[in-house]
Write an enzyme that holds these catalytic residues in place. Structure first.
Site, mmCIF file in Angstrom:
data_model
loop_
_atom_site.group_PDB
_atom_site.id
_atom_site.type_symbol
_atom_site.label_atom_id
_atom_site.label_comp_id
_atom_site.label_asym_id
_atom_site.label_seq_id
_atom_site.Cartn_x
_atom_site.Cartn_y
_atom_site.Cartn_z
ATOM 1 N N LYS A 1 -21.750 17.657 9.611
ATOM 2 C CA LYS A 1 -20.658 18.100 10.475
ATOM 3 C C LYS A 1 -20.243 17.030 11.474
ATOM 4 O O LYS A 1 -19.070 16.927 11.842
ATOM 5 C CB LYS A 1 -21.073 19.371 11.226
ATOM 6 C CG LYS A 1 -19.957 20.026 12.013
ATOM 7 C CD LYS A 1 -18.841 20.496 11.093
ATOM 8 C CE LYS A 1 -17.754 21.218 11.879
ATOM 9 N NZ LYS A 1 -16.612 21.567 11.020
ATOM 10 N N SER B 1 0.827 -1.201 0.000
ATOM 11 C CA SER B 1 0.000 0.000 0.000
ATOM 12 C C SER B 1 0.872 1.266 0.000
ATOM 13 O O SER B 1 1.536 1.557 -0.974
ATOM 14 C CB SER B 1 -0.973 -0.033 1.176
ATOM 15 O OG SER B 1 -2.112 0.743 0.885
#
Length: 323
Positions: A195, A142
């Protein structure tokens, strides 16, 4: 009050009792210890091989790629991001250094931290004309492969595990069901619909999952573009190789993900051959000082256990990491 509430209250009391002395230690260390624990952590230079002309620097990237904000030190082991970047920058800017070999042994890590190293690898080649090789260890997956894709040459052991090209979005822990069962709730006010996305006390909605997937896809496209450019893959080739799968070193060689099979000694020898050198090989290694103790003690003492757990549970992070 039922039994579950009594247990919850008891746990909270224990945590508070533990937190109080930690806060006291923090105050003492902050007020009185910062002066004598203020030394900078340095790194060491060890000669691995003496040569007749030129120099090759070996850097070691070992552990999860994360920027923890300091050179964690005296008692810690593993990867120190800011120090690694410092060593890499010093090596590339040194006019006496002819080449750099990075040994990579990592499952990956933070997208931002991985990209910071990749950018420096590219800068070394383009701005300073200093070639960078990667020698893979047991795992270079990765984010580790993301970095390797920017190198001039990649060498892997036949048993190296590499690849895992893709992204993971960590949206933190979720306590919603447990909190409901135990009668625990969070009181907060937010300014927008999304949010509080990723709050440990709320389950992600379908719309929120879509938003996070779009972020993940954006970072995935960046990852595949870096690999395609570095390795010369077509869109079809990168689509086949970038499904998050691991490859052995043998398989990686067959698929064009690495250039050759070998170890660090082979990587150094190949660089010497390409640069026509009998180089002195210098290993830059992490060092530690008494001042490094402050980098360990202060972060541990600066937060109570409850805050630490909640911070971790709220952490929404984008990762180039094989899990």
């Amino acid at each position: 009050m039922n039994t579950k509430r009594w247990i919850a209250s008891a746990i909270a009391t224990v945590i508070v009792i533990i937190a109080i002395p930690i806060q006291i230690v923090t105050a003492v260390l902050t007020a009185e210890g910062s002066e004598w624990l203020s030394f900078d952590q340095m790194y060491n230079k060890e000669v691995m091989k003496n040569g007749s002309n030129g120099e090759i620097v070996v850097l070691e990237l070992d552990g999860v790629i994360e920027d923890t904000g300091s050179n964690n030190g005296f008692f810690s082991v593993g990867y120190h991001h800011r120090q690694f970047l410092e060593m890499l920058e010093d090596a590339m800017e040194d006019p006496l250094v002819d080449g750099i070999v990075i040994t990579v042994n990592t499952p990956g890590g933070s997208v931002v931290a991985s990209n910071a190293i990749y950018e420096q690898v590219v800068r070394s080649k383009e701005e300073f004309d200093t070639p960078v090789y990667v020698s893979m260890g047991e795992m270079a997956a990765s984010g580790g492969y993301y970095i390797a894709a920017g190198a001039d040459y990649i060498m892997a052991h036949p048993a190296t595990l590499t690849g895992s090209i893709g992204t993971v979005m960590s949206a933190g822990l979720n306590f919603a069901d447990l909190a409901e069962e135990w009668g625990i709730s969070e009181t907060s006010v937010s300014s927008g619909e999304y949010k509080q996305m990723g709050s440990p006390f709320q389950t992600l909605s379908e719309e929120e999952e879509v938003l996070l997937q779009e972020i993940s896809d954006d970072m995935y496209e960046d990852f595949t573009a870096v690999v395609a450019e570095g390795r010369g893959f077509s869109d079809e080739e990168i689509d086949t190789l970038a499904q998050g799968q691991l490859f052995t070193g043998n398989q990686a060689l067959e698929n064009g993900l690495v250039d050759e099979l070998g170890d660090l000694r082979d990587a150094v020898s190949h660089m010497e051959l390409m640069l026509d050198l009998d180089a002195t090989v210098t290993h830059y290694t992490s060092g530690s000082t008494v001042g490094s103790m402050w980098n360990v003690v202060a972060p541990m003492a600066s937060k109570d256990p409850v805050s630490t757990i909640l911070d971790e549970s709220r952490a929404t992070r984008m990762l180039y990491l094989h899990q």
